[in-house]
Scaffold this motif. Structure first.
Motif, mmCIF file in Angstrom:
data_model
loop_
_atom_site.group_PDB
_atom_site.id
_atom_site.type_symbol
_atom_site.label_atom_id
_atom_site.label_comp_id
_atom_site.label_asym_id
_atom_site.label_seq_id
_atom_site.Cartn_x
_atom_site.Cartn_y
_atom_site.Cartn_z
ATOM 1 N N VAL A 251 0.841 -1.195 0.000
ATOM 2 C CA VAL A 251 0.000 0.000 0.000
ATOM 3 C C VAL A 251 0.875 1.243 0.000
ATOM 4 C CG1 VAL A 251 -1.927 -1.118 1.196
ATOM 5 C CG2 VAL A 251 -0.165 0.068 2.522
ATOM 6 N N GLY A 252 0.274 2.365 -0.445
ATOM 7 C CA GLY A 252 0.990 3.636 -0.453
ATOM 8 C C GLY A 252 0.030 4.779 -0.673
ATOM 9 N N PRO A 253 0.405 6.014 -0.254
ATOM 10 C CA PRO A 253 -0.490 7.157 -0.363
ATOM 11 C C PRO A 253 -0.361 7.939 -1.677
ATOM 12 C CG PRO A 253 1.383 7.752 0.981
ATOM 13 C CD PRO A 253 1.587 6.323 0.576
ATOM 14 N N ASP A 254 0.743 7.718 -2.442
ATOM 15 C CA ASP A 254 0.904 8.447 -3.704
ATOM 16 C C ASP A 254 1.657 7.577 -4.700
ATOM 17 O OD1 ASP A 254 3.951 9.632 -4.008
ATOM 18 O OD2 ASP A 254 3.356 9.326 -1.916
ATOM 19 N N ILE A 255 1.442 7.822 -5.991
ATOM 20 C CA ILE A 255 1.960 6.942 -7.042
ATOM 21 C C ILE A 255 3.474 6.989 -7.122
ATOM 22 C CG2 ILE A 255 1.999 6.582 -9.537
ATOM 23 C CD1 ILE A 255 -0.927 7.565 -9.564
ATOM 24 N N ASP A 256 4.051 8.188 -7.231
ATOM 25 C CA ASP A 256 5.504 8.292 -7.385
ATOM 26 C C ASP A 256 6.248 7.682 -6.191
ATOM 27 O OD1 ASP A 256 5.288 9.567 -9.822
ATOM 28 O OD2 ASP A 256 5.150 11.560 -8.922
ATOM 29 N N GLY A 257 5.783 7.981 -4.983
ATOM 30 C CA GLY A 257 6.428 7.432 -3.794
ATOM 31 C C GLY A 257 6.290 5.924 -3.726
ATOM 32 N N PHE A 258 5.135 5.411 -4.142
ATOM 33 C CA PHE A 258 4.899 3.970 -4.099
ATOM 34 C C PHE A 258 5.894 3.237 -4.993
ATOM 35 C CE2 PHE A 258 2.874 0.130 -5.761
ATOM 36 C CZ PHE A 258 2.512 -0.515 -4.583
ATOM 37 N N PHE A 259 6.103 3.742 -6.220
ATOM 38 C CA PHE A 259 7.001 3.044 -7.146
ATOM 39 C C PHE A 259 8.474 3.276 -6.807
ATOM 40 C CE2 PHE A 259 3.139 2.739 -9.669
ATOM 41 C CZ PHE A 259 3.252 1.449 -10.170
ATOM 42 N N ARG A 260 8.791 4.369 -6.116
ATOM 43 C CA ARG A 260 10.164 4.547 -5.652
ATOM 44 C C ARG A 260 10.506 3.544 -4.553
ATOM 45 N NH1 ARG A 260 9.205 10.182 -6.054
ATOM 46 N NH2 ARG A 260 8.679 10.235 -3.818
ATOM 47 N N GLN A 261 9.559 3.303 -3.656
ATOM 48 C CA GLN A 261 9.786 2.375 -2.548
ATOM 49 C C GLN A 261 9.626 0.917 -2.973
ATOM 50 O OE1 GLN A 261 7.299 3.419 0.774
ATOM 51 N NE2 GLN A 261 7.904 5.583 0.723
ATOM 52 N N ASN A 262 8.840 0.683 -4.030
ATOM 53 C CA ASN A 262 8.571 -0.691 -4.471
ATOM 54 C C ASN A 262 8.822 -0.799 -5.974
ATOM 55 O OD1 ASN A 262 7.183 -1.546 -1.828
ATOM 56 N ND2 ASN A 262 5.940 0.200 -2.483
ATOM 57 N N CYS B 82 5.667 6.319 -14.641
ATOM 58 C CA CYS B 82 6.327 5.271 -13.850
ATOM 59 C C CYS B 82 6.575 4.003 -14.666
ATOM 60 C CB CYS B 82 5.497 4.936 -12.614
ATOM 61 S SG CYS B 82 5.442 6.277 -11.394
ATOM 62 N N GLY B 83 6.222 4.030 -15.946
ATOM 63 C CA GLY B 83 6.495 2.888 -16.819
ATOM 64 C C GLY B 83 5.461 1.792 -16.774
ATOM 65 N N CYS B 84 4.237 2.110 -16.349
ATOM 66 C CA CYS B 84 3.174 1.101 -16.262
ATOM 67 C C CYS B 84 2.301 1.118 -17.511
ATOM 68 C CB CYS B 84 2.276 1.361 -15.056
ATOM 69 S SG CYS B 84 3.095 1.281 -13.471
ATOM 70 N N HIS B 85 1.869 -0.060 -17.932
ATOM 71 C CA HIS B 85 0.742 -0.141 -18.844
ATOM 72 C C HIS B 85 -0.498 0.250 -18.025
ATOM 73 C CE1 HIS B 85 3.267 -2.296 -21.716
ATOM 74 N NE2 HIS B 85 3.658 -3.066 -20.710
ATOM 75 N N VAL B 86 -1.448 0.942 -18.640
ATOM 76 C CA VAL B 86 -2.545 1.526 -17.866
ATOM 77 C C VAL B 86 -3.909 1.125 -18.418
ATOM 78 C CG1 VAL B 86 -3.627 3.685 -17.121
ATOM 79 C CG2 VAL B 86 -1.140 3.510 -17.187
ATOM 80 N N TRP B 87 -4.775 0.711 -17.497
ATOM 81 C CA TRP B 87 -6.203 0.554 -17.792
ATOM 82 C C TRP B 87 -6.938 1.549 -16.898
ATOM 83 C CZ3 TRP B 87 -9.409 -1.600 -21.223
ATOM 84 C CH2 TRP B 87 -10.771 -1.612 -20.909
#
Length: 464
Positions: A40-51, A82-87
């Motif tokens: 889990v995470g509160p924001d997208i950029d922080g989430f992908f930096r940590q994971n 962040c390099g994700c494919h998106v739906w």
């Protein structure tokens, strides 16, 4: 839950500005996937930096955007960064300009971009599409009428409370919330929209009536009318129905949402409500919906995500792309401009690569046909392109090749025992299977619609 009922998927993380809500959701997901961790995470950029999830290889990261509509653009852009494919939940963005930017960004990074709705993947919708494109049942489609009357609120109470714009859930309006369902399916069937003419009957009630004209890239001449409202209601079998009226008859779908909706055919001049129910049985084995039986709308909400993931995994093309979703945003913007202009016609400038079913109908028109009188005085329309089967036995997947020829509009096949490798047996097996159980990719095949050329009295290959 719908996605996790399909094999090969795992939810790796949840991002929400409300961290407690994200945590609660993640715990439910972990239960569904038998303890497999969900971060889990509160924001997208922080989430992908940590994971940092691995890019490439066998593991692919597809992000699903379920934020409110006003946040779709910024969220989709952050996920692509962040390099994700998106739906994305529908619509793709609030404006066509924003949607265009997302499509360009995805293309530059070689990422897949998809968007809801995906209800047109249901077996009723696929069955209707086969009959519409086959044209033997309905002829040429000339007029379509679609209703989306949700009846969520009493009209007077809705008006007194400040109208739909004061309601948080409905702030995007009925067209972008529910009208987009028939819009997405109709553009999948008939191609890009050329222009729209729209009126808003009562701004407080969010009641729209839209005339939709399709362009030359799809079925030029087809006109559709869409009526949409969150407050007005209609009888259950007409509230979300869609009617296709052709030169030979009409096809009525009772619910554009439900994957198992009743389809009723009425011959030209007949009475609606007294027509013939169209069987969905041939489509049932290939479509296994994972909808919740307790939900009033019976559809596979994860079908679109599943198609995008298959496209990412196998590098195959999809029928509902980011460009298609951006075209829908353009249509919605044009509808609003038409309303603001007092119902004037507004041209839709954007387009997109048309779907496979539209492509097949174009091929049918482009290839043309000639009519041959047969010995029993019947007539058979035969495509000008004839499929030769000399090398059919050398093909690893002959059924796929025959499916492709049929979908291009070719219904004439040249056979001979002397061709070797038993092309007649291969063709006969294909024809038998497609007549008895058509697939979603190849329907409308019947013995009467196939013209077979044989070689009567031909010498054996080893004879003089």
């Amino acid at each position: 839950g719908c996605l996790l009922t399909k094999s090969g998927y795992r939810v790796s993380g949840v991002v929400d500005v409300d961290l407690q809500r994200a945590t609660n959701f993640a715990r439910r997901v972990e239960t569904l996937q038998r303890g497999s961790p969900c971060l889990v995470g509160p924001d997208i950029d922080g989430f992908f930096r940590q994971n940092p999830f691995p890019k490439g290889g066998k593991r692919k990261v597809v992000a699903i955007n379920l934020t409110p509509a006003k946040h779709h653009f910024e969220t989709n852009r952050a996920l692509l960064r962040c390099g994700c494919h998106v739906w994305s939940e529908k619509p793709l963005a609030s404006t066509f300009h924003e949607a265009q930017a997302l499509v360009q960004m995805a293309a530059e990074q070689h990422l897949e971009l998809g968007c809801a709705p995906s209800t047109h993947y249901g077996e009723s919708q696929e069955c209707a599409a086969v009959h519409i494109n086959d044209r033997r049942l309905l002829g040429d489609i000339q007029y379509v009428r679609a209703n989306m009357f949700c009846g969520c609120f009493e009209p007077e109470a809705f008006r007194l409370n400040g109208g739909w714009k004061r309601h948080r859930r409905l702030a995007i309006g009925s067209l972008r919330d529910v009208g987009i369902y028939p819009l997405s399916w109709l553009t999948s069937l008939f191609g890009p929209v050329e222009s729209v003419v729209a009126q808003q009957q009562d701004p407080a009630l969010d009641m729209y009536i839209v005339q939709i004209n399709f362009s030359a890239l799809g079925h030029r001449g087809v006109v559709a009318t869409l009526a949409s409202s969150m407050s007005l209601s209609a009888p259950r079998d007409r509230a979300f129905c869609i009617e296709f009226h052709g030169s030979q008859g009409s096809l009525i779908m009772k619910s554009v949402w439900n994957c198992d909706s009743t389809l009723e055919f009425c011959a030209d001049g007949g009475q609606l409500g007294a027509g013939t129910t169209v069987s969905l049985l041939p489509f049932a084995p290939w479509y296994k919906p994972s909808h919740s039986t307790s939900h009033p709308i019976k559809t596979d909400w994860a079908a679109g995500v599943d198609r995008l993931c298959v496209s990412v995994d196998k590098n195959t093309k999809r029928t509902f792309t980011g460009k298609h979703a951006a075209h829908l945003c353009d249509i919605l913007d044009c509808i609003e401009r038409s309303v603001a202009g007092g119902g004037k016609r507004v041209a839709v400038e954007s387009t997109y690569p048309t779907d496979a079913q539209v492509w097949r109908s174009q091929c049918l028109t482009r290839l043309g046909s000639v009519t041959f009188p047969l010995a029993d005085q019947t007539k058979c329309a035969v495509s000008k392109l004839i499929f030769g089967t000399m090398s059919l036995g050398d093909v690893s997947e002959p059924f796929d090749l025959l499916d492709a020829a049929w979908n291009m509009g070719c219904n004439a096949f040249d056979l001979a025992h002397v061709y070797g490798r038993k092309p007649e047996s291969t063709f006969g097996n294909w024809l038998s299977k497609r007549v008895s159980a058509p697939t979603l990719r190849c329907g409308g095949v019947s013995r009467a619609s196939v013209f077979i050329i044989g070689k009567g009295g031909h010498s054996h290959v080893k004879s003089p």
